[in-house]
Motif scaffolding. Sequence first.
Motif, PDB file in Angstrom:
ATOM      1  N   SER A   1       0.838  -1.195   0.000  1.00 33.04           N
ATOM      2  CA  SER A   1       0.000   0.000   0.000  1.00 33.04           C
ATOM      3  C   SER A   1       0.870   1.240   0.000  1.00 33.04           C
ATOM      4  O   SER A   1       2.035   1.208   0.393  1.00 33.04           O
ATOM      5  N   ALA A   2       0.275   2.348  -0.454  1.00 32.26           N
ATOM      6  CA  ALA A   2       1.028   3.595  -0.530  1.00 32.26           C
ATOM      7  C   ALA A   2       0.076   4.777  -0.538  1.00 32.26           C
ATOM      8  O   ALA A   2      -1.095   4.658  -0.930  1.00 32.26           O
ATOM      9  N   TYR A   3       0.602   5.914  -0.109  1.00 29.78           N
ATOM     10  CA  TYR A   3      -0.147   7.170  -0.110  1.00 29.78           C
ATOM     11  C   TYR A   3       0.768   8.274  -0.659  1.00 29.78           C
ATOM     12  O   TYR A   3       1.675   8.725   0.032  1.00 29.78           O
ATOM     13  N   PRO A   4       0.585   8.668  -1.932  1.00 28.96           N
ATOM     14  CA  PRO A   4       1.397   9.746  -2.487  1.00 28.96           C
ATOM     15  C   PRO A   4       0.615  11.062  -2.534  1.00 28.96           C
ATOM     16  O   PRO A   4      -0.609  11.076  -2.653  1.00 28.96           O
ATOM     17  N   GLU A   5       1.343  12.153  -2.425  1.00 29.71           N
ATOM     18  CA  GLU A   5       0.816  13.486  -2.657  1.00 29.71           C
ATOM     19  C   GLU A   5       1.646  14.130  -3.758  1.00 29.71           C
ATOM     20  O   GLU A   5       2.861  14.202  -3.665  1.00 29.71           O
ATOM     21  N   GLN A   6       0.985  14.591  -4.821  1.00 30.59           N
ATOM     22  CA  GLN A   6       1.640  15.305  -5.900  1.00 30.59           C
ATOM     23  C   GLN A   6       0.942  16.644  -6.063  1.00 30.59           C
ATOM     24  O   GLN A   6      -0.155  16.710  -6.597  1.00 30.59           O
ATOM     25  N   GLY A   7       1.586  17.696  -5.565  1.00 31.52           N
ATOM     26  CA  GLY A   7       0.897  18.977  -5.531  1.00 31.52           C
ATOM     27  C   GLY A   7      -0.284  18.866  -4.591  1.00 31.52           C
ATOM     28  O   GLY A   7      -0.155  18.447  -3.437  1.00 31.52           O
ATOM     29  N   ASN A   8      -1.474  19.198  -5.105  1.00 30.48           N
ATOM     30  CA  ASN A   8      -2.696  19.106  -4.305  1.00 30.48           C
ATOM     31  C   ASN A   8      -3.463  17.812  -4.562  1.00 30.48           C
ATOM     32  O   ASN A   8      -4.600  17.671  -4.111  1.00 30.48           O
ATOM     33  N   THR A   9      -2.864  16.885  -5.285  1.00 32.08           N
ATOM     34  CA  THR A   9      -3.510  15.611  -5.576  1.00 32.08           C
ATOM     35  C   THR A   9      -3.053  14.559  -4.564  1.00 32.08           C
ATOM     36  O   THR A   9      -1.862  14.383  -4.337  1.00 32.08           O
ATOM     37  N   LYS A  10      -4.023  13.865  -3.963  1.00 30.76           N
ATOM     38  CA  LYS A  10      -3.731  12.879  -2.928  1.00 30.76           C
ATOM     39  C   LYS A  10      -4.466  11.577  -3.248  1.00 30.76           C
ATOM     40  O   LYS A  10      -5.652  11.599  -3.570  1.00 30.76           O
ATOM     41  N   ALA A  11      -3.743  10.469  -3.173  1.00 34.82           N
ATOM     42  CA  ALA A  11      -4.337   9.187  -3.554  1.00 34.82           C
ATOM     43  C   ALA A  11      -3.900   8.089  -2.599  1.00 34.82           C
ATOM     44  O   ALA A  11      -2.889   8.203  -1.905  1.00 34.82           O
ATOM     45  N   LEU A  12      -4.677   7.025  -2.584  1.00 38.46           N
ATOM     46  CA  LEU A  12      -4.351   5.817  -1.825  1.00 38.46           C
ATOM     47  C   LEU A  12      -4.298   4.640  -2.788  1.00 38.46           C
ATOM     48  O   LEU A  12      -5.123   4.559  -3.706  1.00 38.46           O
ATOM     49  N   ALA A  13      -3.345   3.758  -2.585  1.00 40.54           N
ATOM     50  CA  ALA A  13      -3.259   2.546  -3.395  1.00 40.54           C
ATOM     51  C   ALA A  13      -3.055   1.354  -2.478  1.00 40.54           C
ATOM     52  O   ALA A  13      -2.319   1.438  -1.497  1.00 40.54           O
ATOM     53  N   ALA A  14      -3.716   0.251  -2.803  1.00 37.70           N
ATOM     54  CA  ALA A  14      -3.560  -0.983  -2.026  1.00 37.70           C
ATOM     55  C   ALA A  14      -3.586  -2.172  -2.968  1.00 37.70           C
ATOM     56  O   ALA A  14      -4.340  -2.184  -3.947  1.00 37.70           O
ATOM     57  N   ILE A  15      -2.756  -3.164  -2.670  1.00 36.32           N
ATOM     58  CA  ILE A  15      -2.710  -4.382  -3.470  1.00 36.32           C
ATOM     59  C   ILE A  15      -2.938  -5.588  -2.567  1.00 36.32           C
ATOM     60  O   ILE A  15      -2.430  -5.642  -1.444  1.00 36.32           O
ATOM     61  N   TYR A  16      -3.719  -6.531  -3.077  1.00 39.14           N
ATOM     62  CA  TYR A  16      -3.976  -7.781  -2.368  1.00 39.14           C
ATOM     63  C   TYR A  16      -3.650  -8.931  -3.327  1.00 39.14           C
ATOM     64  O   TYR A  16      -4.235  -9.037  -4.399  1.00 39.14           O
ATOM     65  N   GLY A  17      -2.702  -9.756  -2.942  1.00 40.46           N
ATOM     66  CA  GLY A  17      -2.318 -10.868  -3.788  1.00 40.46           C
ATOM     67  C   GLY A  17      -0.828 -10.869  -4.057  1.00 40.46           C
ATOM     68  O   GLY A  17      -0.101 -10.013  -3.568  1.00 40.46           O
ATOM     69  N   PRO A  18      -0.398 -11.869  -4.827  1.00 37.85           N
ATOM     70  CA  PRO A  18      -1.204 -12.907  -5.487  1.00 37.85           C
ATOM     71  C   PRO A  18      -1.837 -13.872  -4.478  1.00 37.85           C
ATOM     72  O   PRO A  18      -1.226 -14.213  -3.481  1.00 37.85           O
ATOM     73  N   HIS A  19      -3.061 -14.293  -4.768  1.00 35.60           N
ATOM     74  CA  HIS A  19      -3.746 -15.280  -3.943  1.00 35.60           C
ATOM     75  C   HIS A  19      -4.634 -16.136  -4.838  1.00 35.60           C
ATOM     76  O   HIS A  19      -4.785 -15.859  -6.044  1.00 35.60           O
ATOM     77  N   GLU A  20      -5.237 -17.157  -4.277  1.00 37.25           N
ATOM     78  CA  GLU A  20      -6.097 -18.036  -5.053  1.00 37.25           C
ATOM     79  C   GLU A  20      -7.285 -17.269  -5.614  1.00 37.25           C
ATOM     80  O   GLU A  20      -7.726 -16.271  -5.048  1.00 37.25           O
ATOM     81  N   MET A  21      -7.790 -17.740  -6.722  1.00 36.19           N
ATOM     82  CA  MET A  21      -8.930 -17.096  -7.369  1.00 36.19           C
ATOM     83  C   MET A  21     -10.136 -17.079  -6.440  1.00 36.19           C
ATOM     84  O   MET A  21     -10.420 -18.060  -5.751  1.00 36.19           O
ATOM     85  N   CYS A  22     -10.825 -15.955  -6.428  1.00 40.49           N
ATOM     86  CA  CYS A  22     -12.059 -15.814  -5.658  1.00 40.49           C
ATOM     87  C   CYS A  22     -13.245 -15.820  -6.617  1.00 40.49           C
ATOM     88  O   CYS A  22     -13.157 -15.315  -7.735  1.00 40.49           O
ATOM     89  N   GLY A  23     -14.350 -16.363  -6.173  1.00 44.18           N
ATOM     90  CA  GLY A  23     -15.543 -16.362  -7.003  1.00 44.18           C
ATOM     91  C   GLY A  23     -15.462 -17.391  -8.117  1.00 44.18           C
ATOM     92  O   GLY A  23     -14.937 -18.494  -7.945  1.00 44.18           O
ATOM     93  N   SER A  24     -15.959 -16.981  -9.294  1.00 49.48           N
ATOM     94  CA  SER A  24     -16.048 -17.894 -10.427  1.00 49.48           C
ATOM     95  C   SER A  24     -14.668 -18.344 -10.896  1.00 49.48           C
ATOM     96  O   SER A  24     -13.768 -17.538 -11.124  1.00 49.48           O
TER      97      SER A  24
END
Length: 229
Positions: free
Chosen positions: A38-61
């Motif tokens: 996961s990460a939280y960057p700020e570029q100027g006045n832009t702020k975002a969050l990113a998160a990754i889950y995996g690799p893991h077994e397939m979920c659902g179908s």
Amino acid sequence: MAGLELLSEQGYHVDRCHAGKLCQICARMGIFTQADGSAYPEQGNTKALAAIYGPHEMCGSRSKTLHDQALVNWKFSMAIFTTGKHMQQPHGDCKASEMTLHLKQTFEATILMQLYTRSQINIYIQFLQADSGNYCASMNAATLAVMWDFVCASLGGFIEDTPLADLNYVETLLPKSDQIALLEMNARLHDDHLERIMEAASKACKDVYAVLDQVVWEYFQEVTALLGK
């Protein structure tokens, strides 16, 4: 809008830094303890969050399982308070779909998906505040969260014979190999100016890489110190 309204006589953007340089950029890693990255960057006045889950077994179908590589799911969203005016959640709209497609096409060029056959990787990006350069902030956030390779993004433009960084132009660069993974133009541009803007955007990408590389180094030093206690 007249060029002088966008660029001062001293060569500065409106509310920004020098034309050829990046806005202020900073970032943190390891924001979510339950995510695999996961990460939280700020570029100027832009702020975002990113998160990754995996690799893991397939979920659902199981019908979506890829036998020769991993399935990567991207989800891009913006909070309703990201801009100064009220906006509806963009889930499913054309802009969000286009952003998701660009992220997928660009980033999967660096993920060694053949090493994670029959598995699934989920990558989530959400904006808390949007000023400009949403795509670039998304890409740089995902770079820190995923950490397979550095994929750095910047904007560029051209006003009154002056190439600009962080305006009207998107270039995504793999700084270690100096290869362009994605180049997108949002306005008409004479080919006489293209090379200069490419140079400005490439330099900005390498400046982003220097910042992100330092963030990664500091994060791993912190983790190593904690593990050594």
